[in-house]
Design an enzyme around this catalytic site. Structure first.
Site, mmCIF file in Angstrom:
data_model
loop_
_atom_site.group_PDB
_atom_site.id
_atom_site.type_symbol
_atom_site.label_atom_id
_atom_site.label_comp_id
_atom_site.label_asym_id
_atom_site.label_seq_id
_atom_site.Cartn_x
_atom_site.Cartn_y
_atom_site.Cartn_z
ATOM 1 N N LYS A 120 0.830 -1.206 0.000
ATOM 2 C CA LYS A 120 0.000 0.000 0.000
ATOM 3 C C LYS A 120 0.863 1.254 0.000
ATOM 4 O O LYS A 120 0.646 2.184 -0.786
ATOM 5 C CB LYS A 120 -0.935 -0.007 1.210
ATOM 6 C CG LYS A 120 -2.001 1.096 1.192
ATOM 7 C CD LYS A 120 -1.570 2.378 1.864
ATOM 8 C CE LYS A 120 -1.453 2.205 3.364
ATOM 9 N NZ LYS A 120 -1.167 3.526 4.043
ATOM 10 N N ASP A 138 -6.186 1.015 1.156
ATOM 11 C CA ASP A 138 -6.117 1.046 2.610
ATOM 12 C C ASP A 138 -7.488 0.695 3.166
ATOM 13 O O ASP A 138 -8.368 0.228 2.434
ATOM 14 C CB ASP A 138 -5.651 2.418 3.092
ATOM 15 C CG ASP A 138 -6.664 3.520 2.776
ATOM 16 O OD1 ASP A 138 -7.688 3.247 2.111
ATOM 17 O OD2 ASP A 138 -6.432 4.667 3.203
#
Length: 210
Positions: A120, A138
């Site tokens: 991420k 996320d």
């Protein structure tokens, strides 16, 4: 999900959040990657309060690479998880200096080799910093994507691939930013603003809780 529906969702998000942009403050790639690492499980606004102090003491990646971890920890303590984060950002800086000639790498494979950098975080650096096609997923992006049916999975990797299949590469970064901000300010985990939401007709959360 049908691409036409996905396109309509994106269009509505563009209207709802016309000035969508990253809320972390940074002036270069070094500052961006460190700020993103620090933002894990912490609000961007709080990170923005601490990074000016951090970067005034360590203005270059080489400076942070040579820093004493305990000194860094004292600065970032208000952000939480400071023990792990301080070690990660110092080691990350060392990795950038030693293995990438002080330049933040611009590929996913290289970025994830750095301490504190997962998929991420790497994707944020690529999409936000280098403007390369990437969709960071996320908790906000995952939650919104599942509620609106953009993804049928609670697995972030599956959701990432689902979003990539629905949208053109040229807007991947913008798709991420708009979904993230929608999740942060409207489609929140608790008490989402369903009454003013355009997506009630397709939202799994609204149908289950109305």
């Amino acid at each position: 999900m049908d691409r036409i529906v996905a396109k309509d969702i994106y269009k509505d998000l563009c209207e709802l959040i016309p000035d969508a942009k990253c809320e972390l403050n940074y002036s270069n790639m070094y500052e961006l990657i460190i700020a993103v690492i620090l933002s894990a499980q912490c609000k961007d606004a709080r990170v923005n309060e601490i990074t000016p102090i951090l970067f005034s003491k360590y203005p270059r990646v080489e400076d942070l690479a040579q820093a004493n971890i305990s000194d860094v920890a004292k600065i970032i303590k208000p952000l939480g998880f400071y023990s792990t984060k301080s070690k990660n950002i110092v080691e990350c800086a060392k990795g950038i200096v030693d293995r990438f000639h002080s330049i933040v790498p611009d590929t996913l494979d290289d970025l994830v080799t750095l301490p504190g950098v997962g998929r991420k975080t790497a994707s944020v650096v690529l999409a936000e910093g280098y403007k390369l096609p990437a969709i960071p997923v996320d908790t906000h992006v995952q939650r919104v994507s599942f509620r609106l049916g953009l993804s049928e999975s609670n697995n972030v990797r599956v959701t990432e691939e689902a979003l990539k299949s629905l949208y053109e590469k040229s807007i991947w970064g913008d798709v991420h930013t708009r979904i993230l901000l929608f999740g942060r300010y409207y489609c929140t985990s608790r008490n989402p603003k369903c009454s003013e939401c355009k997506f009630k007709d397709i939202c799994k959360y609204y149908k289950a809780n109305k």
